[in-house]
Design a protein around this motif. Structure first.
Motif, short mmCIF file in Angstrom:
data_model
loop_
_atom_site.label_atom_id
_atom_site.label_comp_id
_atom_site.label_asym_id
_atom_site.label_seq_id
_atom_site.Cartn_x
_atom_site.Cartn_y
_atom_site.Cartn_z
N SER A 88 0.84 -1.20 0.00
CA SER A 88 0.00 0.00 0.00
C SER A 88 0.88 1.25 0.00
O SER A 88 2.08 1.19 0.29
CB SER A 88 -0.90 0.01 1.23
OG SER A 88 -0.12 0.15 2.42
N ALA A 89 0.26 2.40 -0.29
CA ALA A 89 1.01 3.66 -0.32
C ALA A 89 1.66 3.97 1.03
O ALA A 89 2.84 4.38 1.07
CB ALA A 89 0.09 4.80 -0.76
N PRO A 90 0.97 3.81 2.17
CA PRO A 90 1.64 4.08 3.45
C PRO A 90 2.83 3.16 3.70
O PRO A 90 3.85 3.59 4.27
CB PRO A 90 0.53 3.86 4.49
CG PRO A 90 -0.74 4.09 3.76
CD PRO A 90 -0.48 3.58 2.37
N LEU A 415 -4.59 -3.81 12.47
CA LEU A 415 -5.89 -4.08 13.08
C LEU A 415 -6.09 -3.25 14.35
O LEU A 415 -7.16 -2.67 14.58
CB LEU A 415 -6.01 -5.57 13.41
CG LEU A 415 -6.12 -6.52 12.22
CD1 LEU A 415 -5.92 -7.96 12.68
CD2 LEU A 415 -7.48 -6.37 11.53
N ARG A 416 -5.04 -3.18 15.16
CA ARG A 416 -5.16 -2.44 16.41
C ARG A 416 -5.26 -0.93 16.19
O ARG A 416 -5.66 -0.19 17.10
CB ARG A 416 -3.95 -2.74 17.32
CG ARG A 416 -3.90 -4.17 17.82
CD ARG A 416 -2.85 -4.32 18.91
NE ARG A 416 -2.65 -5.71 19.29
CZ ARG A 416 -1.59 -6.45 18.99
NH1 ARG A 416 -0.59 -5.90 18.31
NH2 ARG A 416 -1.50 -7.70 19.39
N ARG A 462 -4.21 -0.06 3.96
CA ARG A 462 -2.98 -0.02 4.76
C ARG A 462 -2.09 -1.26 4.60
O ARG A 462 -0.96 -1.26 5.06
CB ARG A 462 -3.34 0.14 6.25
CG ARG A 462 -3.99 1.49 6.56
CD ARG A 462 -4.67 1.48 7.92
NE ARG A 462 -5.14 2.81 8.27
CZ ARG A 462 -6.28 3.33 7.81
NH1 ARG A 462 -7.04 2.64 6.98
NH2 ARG A 462 -6.65 4.55 8.17
N LEU A 463 -2.62 -2.27 3.94
CA LEU A 463 -1.87 -3.51 3.78
C LEU A 463 -1.93 -4.00 2.35
O LEU A 463 -2.91 -3.75 1.64
CB LEU A 463 -2.43 -4.61 4.70
CG LEU A 463 -2.21 -4.48 6.21
CD1 LEU A 463 -3.03 -5.52 6.93
CD2 LEU A 463 -0.73 -4.63 6.55
N LEU A 468 -3.97 -9.33 3.82
CA LEU A 468 -5.30 -9.11 4.39
C LEU A 468 -5.86 -10.39 5.01
O LEU A 468 -5.70 -11.48 4.45
CB LEU A 468 -6.26 -8.62 3.30
CG LEU A 468 -5.98 -7.24 2.71
CD1 LEU A 468 -6.91 -6.97 1.53
CD2 LEU A 468 -6.13 -6.16 3.77
N PRO A 469 -6.52 -10.27 6.16
CA PRO A 469 -7.17 -11.45 6.75
C PRO A 469 -8.23 -12.02 5.83
O PRO A 469 -9.08 -11.29 5.31
CB PRO A 469 -7.79 -10.90 8.04
CG PRO A 469 -7.00 -9.67 8.36
CD PRO A 469 -6.64 -9.09 7.03
#
Length: 502
Positions: A88-90, A415-416, A462-463, A468-469
């Protein structure tokens, strides 16, 4: 004085000027042409003030621009930082900042991702001409530039990011010497034929793909570069283009065999190197029945690709083994700080000239991984009585999905980060197609409402998709031991246990 060797590509262009160096699509470049393209690109990049030690990130799909830039940066003695286009970009922005990149080169396919990743960063960004086969960099005018004639084997060539158990990636530094000795060790094990053609279907931003580009020039053989993996195209390269060596992971090989059916591969196929984690035994047995020359290999970014590889003569005799260490490499199994006897599972340790000197900007991580000259891999395995390595697991918590490493701590951190999540734990579950899939157990904060769909949407930005889950449960609490550590095996067992009848 550092050990030096003549520049590999310059030497091959002089010795084998007309021999095919790289084939990509319908385009074939000789060693002389590849050298000319790399020299012209290096001259243009030099006008930006780039030189030895400068870190240049590339966000490119497989293709001739990627190949050219690898060799152009060698001529500049700049440091290559290949970026995973699936991030991802971040994630990319963090790596660019961490490595202190001076320049990002991207293609049209990744233009939006590059723009999003560099929005808050102060670095130069250049786009590759989408209509060109080479980087071109037409906006830059070339200057008179003479590349150094010698390669310093102790100098850093690439910084390649790999995930860490803390949830933050680490930049693995690899020197020219790491690549050189890995290439030599691979040739001593597999043999070397001037007519070899190595098929590159793995991403070039991974060490498994990048190492093919370097070996092909060192050996003076052809690299067959595919933009992406397609089982029909890979089989066609073996059948019609004379690919003699192929590097794949298990899911790729399964798809190739499914597409091939019962038709045998031509005898020109010398070896199918199978990496990316322990190979499923049914797949190895299937290959044995079909006469596919599959050879299991064990390695990682930190060892510049292969550390141990089964010799072709042992493919059937030692089915399931990753072989013995390549000749420049030493390997041992350690249990509780002591060498483990044959047959005993312990941590795999590696030492030799293919091993990274450390992690960029991570002295503590370097000191932890490299102790007394040995790389502590964190992977588990054992040696048989003949000294052949059998890999039991990559790491206790590591998830390997489709050949990609997924570290639970990294996914858990995302996730957190959701305001409604109090706690989270991630484990890997068996998957018939991908090997493993990511599963997450999530504790929601009291008084908060959260759906699985909302949480997955939060993670998607973000991932990378492979992180990804694919399975998600909301639980009241996570199982922990007396010290507060999450008991992942308890979560995994609960997920795999059949529901109790009421």
């Amino acid at each position: 004085m550092p050990e030096q060797l003549p520049d590999w590509l310059t030497r091959r262009a002089a010795d084998l000027p007309e021999a095919p160096a790289v084939i990509c699509g319908t385009t074939t470049w000789s060693f002389a042409e590849l050298d000319r393209q790399a020299q012209a690109t290096a001259a243009r990049l030099r006008t930006l003030g780039l030189g030895a030690g400068d870190r240049v990130a590339v966000l490119l799909r497989n293709g001739l621009p990627f190949v050219t830039l690898v060799h152009a940066l060698i001529k500049l003695r700049a440091v290559l930082v290949p970026l995973n286009t699936r991030l991802s970009a971040p994630e990319i922005a963090w790596q660019l900042s961490d490595v202190r990149a001076r320049l990002l080169i991207h293609d049209a396919t990744n233009a939006a991702l590059a723009q999003a990743a560099t929005g808050d960063l102060t670095l130069c960004r250049i786009s590759v001409d989408p209509e060109a086969q080479t980087p071109c960099l037409n906006e830059l005018e070339g200057s008179a530039f003479v590349a150094p004639s010698q390669i310093d084997l102790d100098a850093t060539h690439v910084i390649m990011y790999t995930s860490g158990t803390t949830g933050r990636p680490k930049g693995v530094m690899l020197t020219y010497g790491n690549h050189w000795w890995n290439a030599i060790g691979s040739a001593l094990n597999l043999g070397h034929a001037p007519t070899d053609r190595w098929l590159a279907v793995l991403p070039l931003f991974h060490i498994g793909g990048l190492s093919i580009l370097l070996r092909s020039v060192i050996y003076g053989i052809t690299a067959l570069v595919h933009e992406r993996f397609d089982p029909l195209a890979a089989n066609a390269a073996i059948e019609r283009q004379g690919a003699t060596l192929v590097s794949v992971v298990a899911t790729m090989l399964e798809r190739m065999l499914d597409a091939r059916g019962k038709q045998p591969y031509p005898p020109t196929l010398r070896a199918v190197l199978l990496g990316g984690g322990p190979a499923p035994r049914p797949l190895l047995e299937r290959c044995a029945r079909l006469g596919v020359p599959v050879i299991q290999t064990y390695g990682m970014t930190e060892t510049a690709s292969q550390a141990a590889t089964l010799a072709p003569s042992d493919a059937l005799r030692k089915l399931g083994s990753a072989g013995r260490p390549l000749l420049p490499v030493e390997l041992r199994i350690e249990q509780e700080g002591q060498p483990a006897p044959p047959g005993t599972i312990g941590e795999i340790l590696v030492r030799g000239p293919t091993v990274t000197p450390g992690y960029a900007n991570r002295p503590e991580a370097t000191a932890h991984a490299l102790r007394d000259g040995w790389l502590h891999t964190g992977d588990l395995g054992y040696l048989d009585d003949d000294g052949y390595l059998y890999v039991v697991d990559r790491r206790d918590d590591l998830i390997i999905s489709g050949g990609e490493n997924v570290y639970p701590a990294e996914v858990e951190a995302v996730l957190r980060a959701h305001p409604a999540v109090a706690d989270a734990a991630v484990v890997g579950l068996p998957d018939a197609h991908w090997g493993q899939r990511v599963a997450a157990a999530v504790v929601v904060r009291p008084g908060q409402q959260l759906s699985a769909e909302e949480l997955l949407r939060f993670c998607e930005s973000r991932l990378a998709r492979y992180k990804l889950p694919r399975a998600l449960r909301f639980v009241a609490e996570l199982p922990r031991n007396a010290t507060g550590k999450v008991l992942r095996h308890v979560l995994r067992d609960a997920w795999l246990s059949p529901p109790t009848a009421s």
